[in-house]
Structure formats: structure tokens, C-alpha cells
Scaffold this motif. Structure first.
Motif, short mmCIF file in Angstrom:
data_model
loop_
_atom_site.label_atom_id
_atom_site.label_comp_id
_atom_site.label_asym_id
_atom_site.label_seq_id
_atom_site.Cartn_x
_atom_site.Cartn_y
_atom_site.Cartn_z
N UNK A 74 -3.51 -21.77 5.97
CA UNK A 74 -4.53 -21.85 7.01
C UNK A 74 -5.34 -23.15 6.91
N UNK A 75 -5.30 -24.01 7.93
CA UNK A 75 -6.12 -25.23 7.90
C UNK A 75 -7.62 -24.92 7.87
N UNK A 76 -8.01 -23.84 8.53
CA UNK A 76 -9.43 -23.49 8.57
C UNK A 76 -9.95 -23.12 7.17
N UNK A 106 -10.22 -26.23 5.12
CA UNK A 106 -11.40 -27.02 5.48
C UNK A 106 -12.67 -26.41 4.90
N UNK A 107 -12.76 -25.07 4.90
CA UNK A 107 -13.95 -24.41 4.32
C UNK A 107 -14.03 -24.68 2.82
N UNK A 108 -12.88 -24.63 2.15
CA UNK A 108 -12.88 -24.93 0.72
C UNK A 108 -13.30 -26.38 0.49
N UNK A 109 -12.85 -27.29 1.36
CA UNK A 109 -13.25 -28.69 1.24
C UNK A 109 -14.76 -28.86 1.34
N UNK A 110 -15.41 -28.07 2.18
CA UNK A 110 -16.87 -28.14 2.29
C UNK A 110 -17.53 -27.74 0.98
N UNK A 111 -16.97 -26.74 0.30
CA UNK A 111 -17.51 -26.33 -1.00
C UNK A 111 -17.32 -27.43 -2.04
N UNK A 140 -19.62 -32.05 -5.26
CA UNK A 140 -19.62 -33.46 -5.65
C UNK A 140 -20.80 -34.24 -5.07
N UNK A 141 -21.51 -33.61 -4.15
CA UNK A 141 -22.63 -34.30 -3.52
C UNK A 141 -22.21 -35.26 -2.44
N UNK A 142 -21.01 -35.10 -1.91
CA UNK A 142 -20.51 -35.92 -0.81
C UNK A 142 -19.99 -35.01 0.29
N UNK A 143 -20.14 -35.43 1.54
CA UNK A 143 -19.50 -34.70 2.62
C UNK A 143 -17.99 -34.92 2.52
N UNK A 144 -17.25 -33.84 2.46
CA UNK A 144 -15.80 -33.93 2.29
C UNK A 144 -15.13 -33.18 3.44
N UNK A 145 -14.42 -33.90 4.28
CA UNK A 145 -13.75 -33.30 5.43
C UNK A 145 -12.26 -33.24 5.14
N UNK A 146 -11.73 -32.03 4.96
CA UNK A 146 -10.30 -31.84 4.72
C UNK A 146 -9.66 -31.39 6.02
N UNK A 147 -9.30 -32.36 6.82
CA UNK A 147 -8.72 -32.09 8.14
C UNK A 147 -7.21 -32.22 8.05
N UNK A 148 -6.56 -31.17 7.57
CA UNK A 148 -5.11 -31.24 7.39
C UNK A 148 -4.47 -29.96 7.91
#
Length: 739
Positions: free
Chosen positions: A456-458, A461-466, A471-479
Motif C-alpha cells: 500500500x503506497x498510503x 507514506x504514513x510510515x515515512x511521516x513517522x 529525524x526532524x525532517x519532513x520526509x515524503x515517501x511518494x512511491x
């Protein structure tokens, strides 16, 4: 290793396997055709047959009986000689005998490729490779489905993988038998093993020397059954010392022509009998039904070769290619990947690129390469799938052993992300094992174990936000993984529910979209106006304009219904759900089909229990619509309010009336004394236990929270039967489609 052996053997032998499979399938028809053209009388002796033949063929020299029962007579009368197929009940000629030319041609091609000894050697090597393929394929198939008990379960994977495994499941037993027997016969041809061949018995030094008796009266021939005959050679006329040569299934002997006594009998050895049995099992001669079965299996060989090459090529294309991969000793973050079919590498690559954009040095490698070189990194990410019945995937089989030899870095932390399919009882089991092993070894966990269902890409992406928050950075995992070709659909009908609600629901029915008006005449002619093939319970992938990640919606119809039907709730801030909700009849979308064969009602008359809430009713309504056989089907469904969102109410009433639906139990939460669907299950616990005891199957569709509550309720309901959801799931009788 097993997969590598299977792939290597398949690639080496692909063309020859296809050729030998096709020629073997053609040859498999011959025993059945020969058997159809042959009458096999019961209780007839060789003496009776020889007497009948002698009356019609005074110059008979030899009688042969093929494995299929055909009687062949070689004869000579003066200057005329020939070979006839004869009727064993009369001894009269049926027709001149000559094996079909096509059979001789295919047999030579099958056995030696028209290349004599080198060709026979190539065929023998191919048989050995087929044996390797069959054995390794069986183990791979069992791993894939989760063991012998799950062998009949629906298959998953892309189209090539599903077709390869489906045909293998049908053909592998026959191919294994053909490969074993073919390898044995090739080895015997080159005298690598004995075939039990033996010299003929010694010719008797003396005979009775009396006047010859008619063949029909010779005791040795009277005592030999026709079904045991291989060959009977007649003595030369006028030579009182000549004898009959008798070859049977049990052995070879000579028969005195005047006394009829059996002379110098030599029985076949056990080795010879074994060889003849193996020959029969390989060719089907004398076992025409087995020959046809082996022929059908052989037809699967070309298909397996083609789909196997396609799967291998797809795997090669999906192999990881990580750009800007830092050295392991200098990396800030290390990503370890466990993947069986390379699909997890795409997610790892997306994480790798996102971390690099955040300014980190990142090293990505297979889990099997984990060593002390990697424990200097501040953060360790482990992305792993699970293979088969809870096993490690191919590139992670040595990880746990390697982990035991690496001292944990107290300054570092780790996070495990598992990939799997919730339909399987061992969902993400290896990810659980890795997470537990890391913690047991003293590594510090930075994030709780997270699990991704069906890539699931969604969820990714939610895990990427965690991870970004960690890490203190915005992380967008758009895959999103590569998806099949999309189909143009046109909205034919929309039925809205709860439009006054904050999150209303709509049922959308699409048809195949006609070509746009701007398309040329030829393109319009060539364009398909038909829906793709799908069944209720499959998934439709839709990408809203401007989005690169598809949303998946369970289908409430099959392609045979003439529409593609989905049920969509407009989520607050939901890009795709808002896009779909706002569609009007005539609007067009692009969508692709993702098969979901794990979520289907079982075949047969056992009761089916359908449990859902909200839009989860979509595929359940489709299952009921297709229940034209009126098998027992019970629906437990939860909504908010009967006045605003009683989804499919008219259809369900009709299904109750025509008995496609046996019972309907609804639960509405926003009414006085409102309840949820799990409450209805508990209220009907006695009936539920009766249905389960009657081999009932449970299908659940809806949100994860609802599914978790249903599992808890079902465990309580099933306890008196000494069952639980896990036990039903293992047997394929409890399946979920949750979102």
C-alpha cells in the motif's frame, strides 16, 4: 538458492523443454488411439490365437502383441510377404499394419532430435533438468502457498507469476513422472545403469522329434494367457528339430513343436521388470489413460517455459539499482532489504532517495550482507517481506545468523518495516522475527514495528511521516509499485447516500468509455469498448489527477454484470475520494484492475458469512448478487443511520426475496441505543457457531478497526467450539479485505 537453481535449470533447458513437451503430448495420443482400434478378448490363450491365425495365414512366421493389445502377424507365402493387423477373436486380417508416419517422425524427434547419439544425450540432459525443475518447482510452490494444506488456495502475484504457478499446480505431477522415467531410460540407453536385458535361453540340444502338433493343441501355449504374450515365432516348416520361440511378460522360452513342452525358460530379472514398468509409465503404452494424463501435463511444459522466462525477466528488470550508495562505514543511515521478487527494493529506493534529499549519507544493501561494517550508522532501517509460510526471503536467509555475530551499537537505533498480505496467516511473520531478534540482541528500537499490506503506497507514506518526525525532517515517501495498463471508464450512474453528512457515500457504476471524439476513424475502430475481466472482490486502482499514488477500491461487481461498480466514502481531505465523489454521469476516469483471488466465497454449498461495515458492503453485495445458486449466505453489516446511509437497501431486499441472501442482520450506530456489527454477531452467537460447525466460511470487509473488533467477537463466539479466528484463517475459512 532453490529459486536460483530453478531459474538456471529453466533458462538452460527452456527451448528443449518446450520441444520435448510438445512432441511428448503428440505421442501420448497414440496408445489411446491404438486401444480404441483394438478388441481385447478375455480368457483367450496363446494357443487359441495361434490356431486361429494359422487357419488364415498358413505362412505365418510371427505373432506380436503390442502393449495396447494390437495383434500383428508377419507372414510369407511364396514370393508374397507382409504384415497385417488381425482380429484376435477370429484370426482374420483387419488391415495391413504400418505405424503412422507422423508417429515415427515425432518419436525420432522426441528421442534424439534427429541427431542420433548426440541428440539422445541432449534429450537425456534435458530430462535431468526437467527433474530438477519439477522438484525445485514443487518446493517453491509449497513455500509460496504456505504448505500442502494450502495447495489449492488462490494464488497471488502478477499475471505471469499466477499463470506460471497455476499451470505448475496442474502439470507438475505428470512432468515429474515423465522426467524421472525419461532420465532413467536415457541412463539405460547409454548403459549408465542396467536395463535388465539378457541373452535368449540356450537353444535346446534335443527335441522330442515327433510329428508336429497343431499350435492350438500345444500345452505350453494353452497355459499362456494372451494378455501375457509379447511375441510368438513359428518353427520352420518341415524341420522337426525347430521350436517355437515364446516371449511373454514373465520371460522367454522355447516350445517343443511336437510335445508342446516348455523348454529352456528364462524368467525376466527384477531389473528388467522395473525397466519395462518405467517404460510403460513414460510412454503410456498399455496404460492409455495414463498416457493422456501425461500428455496433458506435457502441454503445460511450453507454457511453463514461456511464463517462467517472463517471470525471470521481470525479476531481472526489478533488480535493485541504487544510485549514490554511500560506503557502509561512512553512512548516517543504513537500509537493509529482504525481498523475494525484488518488489521491496522499490520502496527501499524511495526511502534511500528521500533520506539523501534530507542531507544524509545512505547505504542500502541486502539483509544478507549485514555485518559489523553497518553498526556505525546512527539509524538502521530494515525493510523486509516474508516468503512462503513465514520464511525469510531470498536475500535475507542469513540475516539472523549474521546478527548474532554483530555487537549492537548503543548510539544507534533501528526500525523494521514489514511487507505482506493480510490474507495469509503468516502475515509479515519474518518482519516480526527480525524486530524481536534485534530487540533481544540489545538494539534500541526507534519506531514500533510497522506492517504494509499489499504494498500500500498510503501506508508507506504514513510510515515515512513517522520517520521524518523521528529525524526532524519532513520526509515524503511518494512511491507506488508499477501497475498494469489502465482502462478508460465512463460513469454511467451514481447513487448518493447521506449527502447532508460531513462524509457522504456514493455508489459509482462505470462502463467502458468509448473513444474520444478527437480519435481518428481507425483508432476508433481498433479501440476496445469492453470492460476488462474482473470479479467481485477484486480491486480497482484509481489515481486522482495530480496524484502519483493510486487508491484501491473493492469491486462490487464482476465484468459479467456489464458495469464496474465501487462504493466510495468521501474522506475529509481525501484527494481521490473527493475526486470520485464529485464525478457526474458521462465523466471519464482511468483505472486498472488488481486481482484479489484470496478474497472470494469458497465453492460448494457450505454457508458463507459476510461481515462488513460502511463501504465494506461493496464486494459483499457483489458476492450476494452472484449467488444465483441460492447457497446459504448471511450478511452482518453496520452503518450509521438507516435514513441516510443504508447502502444497497433496495438490492438487499430483492436478494432476500429471491433467496440469494438467506439472512440480513444490520447494525446502526447513530440511532437510539445504537450498536456496531460485532454486537449483532454476539447476539447471534448460537447461529454463528452452527454455521461454522457446518464448514461455514467468513469474509470480512471494512476498516481495520472494525475488522479487529470483529476478530475479538468471533474468538469469543468460537471458543465453545475450541476454535478461533487464527485456526479458521489457516484453513482458508476466514478472510479479510481491510483498509
Amino acid at each position: 538458492m532453490l529459486r536460483q537453481i530453478h531459474s538456471l535449470a529453466g533458462l538452460i533447458s527452456a527451448l528443449l523443454v518446450m520441444l520435448i513437451g510438445l512432441t511428448g503430448a503428440v505421442l501420448s495420443i497414440n496408445p489411446a488411439l491404438e486401444r480404441l482400434a483394438t478388441s481385447v478378448p478375455a480368457g483367450v490363450s496363446v494357443a487359441e490365437l495361434a490356431g486361429r491365425v494359422a487357419r488364415h495365414y498358413p505362412g505365418a512366421e510371427q505373432i506380436q502383441r503390442t502393449a495396447s493389445g494390437t495383434i500383428i502377424v508377419y507372414y510369407s507365402a511364396g514370393d508374397v510377404s507382409g504384415v497385417d493387423r488381425v482380429d484376435p477373436t477370429s484370426g482374420m486380417a483387419i488391415a495391413p499394419y504400418a505405424p503412422p508416419a507422423y508417429a515415427r517422425w515425432f518419436k525420432e524427434l522426441h528421442r534424439s532430435l534427429f541427431l542420433d547419439t548426440p541428440g539422445s544425450a541432449a534429450v537425456g540432459i534435458t530430462a535431468l533438468l526437467m527433474l530438477m525443475l519439477s522438484v525445485s518447482g514443487i518446493f517453491l510452490l509449497l513455500k509460496r502457498v504456505g504448505g500442502w494444506r494450502q495447495l489449492a488456495r488462490p494464488l497471488h502475484g502478477n499475471r505471469s507469476q499466477r499463470w506460471h504457478a497455476a499451470v505448475a499446480r496442474f502439470a507438475v505431477a505428470g512432468l515429474l513422472l515423465s522426467a524421472v522415467t525419461g532420465s532413467y531410460m536415457s541412463a539405460a540407453t547409454f548403459t549408465l545403469i542396467a536395463d535388465g536385458s539378457q541373452d535368449e535361453p540356450d537353444i535346446p540340444a534335443t527335441t522330442s522329434g515327433g510329428s508336429p502338433l497343431p499350435a492350438a493343441r500345444l500345452p505350453a501355449l494353452l497355459a499362456t494367457r494372451l494378455v501375457d504374450l509379447r511375441e510368438l515365432s513359428f518353427p520352420l516348416a518341415g524341420d522337426s528339430s525347430a521350436v517355437y520361440t515364446l516371449r511373454t511378460r514373465q520371460g522367454d522360452a522355447y516350445v517343443d513343436q511336437s510335445s508342446g513342452a516348455l523348454l529352456a525358460f528364462r524368467a525376466h530379472s527384477n531389473v528388467r521388470e522395473a525397466f519395462e514398468l518405467i517404460y510403460q509409465l513414460h510412454t503410456g503404452e498399455g496404460l492409455w489413460w495414463l498416457g493422456l494424463a501425461l500428455g496433458l501435463s506435457a502441454l503445460g511444459a511450453p507454457w511453463l517455459a514461456v511464463t517462467g522466462i517472463a517471470v525471470w525477466w521481470q525479476r531481472q528488470r526489478a533488480k535493485p539499482r541504487i544510485a549514490n550508495n554511500a560506503a557502509p562505514g561512512s553512512a548516517d543511515s543504513v537500509i537493509l532489504v529482504g525481498s523475494e521478487n525484488n518488489s521491496t527494493w522499490g520502496f527501499a529506493r524511495a526511502l534511500h532517495d528521500a533520506l539523501r534529499q534530507a542531507g544524509q549519507r545512505v547505504h542500502t544493501a541486502p539483509m544478507n550482507q549485514f555485518s559489523s561494517r553497518h553498526n556505525a550508522a546512527r539509524q538502521l532501517f530494515i525493510l523486509t517481506a516474508t516468503y512462503g509460510d513465514g520464511d525469510a526471503p531470498a536475500c535475507a536467509t542469513h540475516f539472523l545468523a549474521n546478527l548474532a555475530g554483530v555487537a549492537p551499537n548503543q548510539a544507534a537505533s533501528y526500525a523494521v518495516l514489514g511487507f505482506g498480505d493480510r490474507q495469509f496467516p503468516t502475515f509479515c511473520q519474518f518482519a516480526h522475527e527480525v524486530d524481536a531478534a534485534m530487540a533481544a540482541r540489545g538494539w534500541r528500537r526507534s519506531l514500533e514495528l510497522a506492517l504494509i499490506d499489499r504494498q500500500s503506497p498510503q501506508e508507506f507514506a504514513r510510515w515515512g511521516s513517522q520517520v521524518g518526525a523521528l529525524l526532524g525532517h519532513e520526509l515524503v515517501l511518494d512511491y507506488a509499485p508499477a501497475h498494469p495498463h489502465t482502462h478508460a471508464l465512463q460513469l454511467r450512474e451514481r447513487i448518493a447516500y447521506g449527502e447532508e453528512e460531513h462524509d457522504p457515500t456514493v455508489v459509482l457504476r462505470f462502463i467502458a468509455a468509448p473513444p474520444p471524439a478527437s480519435a481518428g476513424w481507425l483508432k476508433s475502430r481498433l479501440a476496445s469498448h469492453r470492460l476488462p475481466r474482473f470479479e467481485a472482490g477484486d480491486l480497482a486502482g484509481v489515481m486522482a489527477p495530480g496524484s502519483s499514488m493510486p487508491r484501491f477500491y473493492s469491486l462490487a461487481s464482476g465484468s459479467g454484470d456489464g458495469v464496474l461498480e465501487i462504493c466510495v466514502r468521501k474522506q475529509p481531505g481525501g484527494v481521490c475520494s473527493s475526486y470520485l465523489y464529485n464525478l457526474l454521469p458521462g465523466d471519464r476516469i482511468e483505472a486498472f484492475i488488481q486481482p484479489n483471488p484470496q478474497f472470494r466465497p469458497a465453492l460448494g454449498k457450505a454457508p458463507v458469512i459476510l461481515i462488513g461495515a460502511g463501504t465494506g458492503i461493496g464486494p459483499l453485495a457483489g458476492f450476494i448478487r452472484n449467488n444465483t445458486g441460492q447457497h446459504p449466505m448471511y450478511l452482518y453489516w453496520g452503518g450509521r443511520h438507516p435514513d441516510s446511509d443504508f447502502l444497497y437497501e433496495p438490492e438487499l431486499r430483492n436478494y432476500l426475496a429471491d433467496r440469494r441472501l438467506t439472512q440480513l442482520h444490520t447494525a446502526f450506530s447513530r440511532v437510539t441505543n445504537g450498536v456496531h456489527v460485532q454486537t449483532r454477531l454476539m447476539e447471534d452467537a448460537d447461529n454463528m457457531r452452527r454455521l461454522i460447525a457446518d464448514d461455514g466460511q467468513v469474509l470480512v470487509c471494512g476498516s481495520r478497526a472494525m475488522a479487529a473488533s470483529v476478530r475479538q467477537a468471533m474468538d469469543q463466539i468460537l471458543a465453545p467450539l475450541k476454535l478461533d479466528v487464527a485456526a479458521l484463517r489457516e484453513k482458508g475459512r476466514y478472510r479479510e479485505d481491510v483498509f
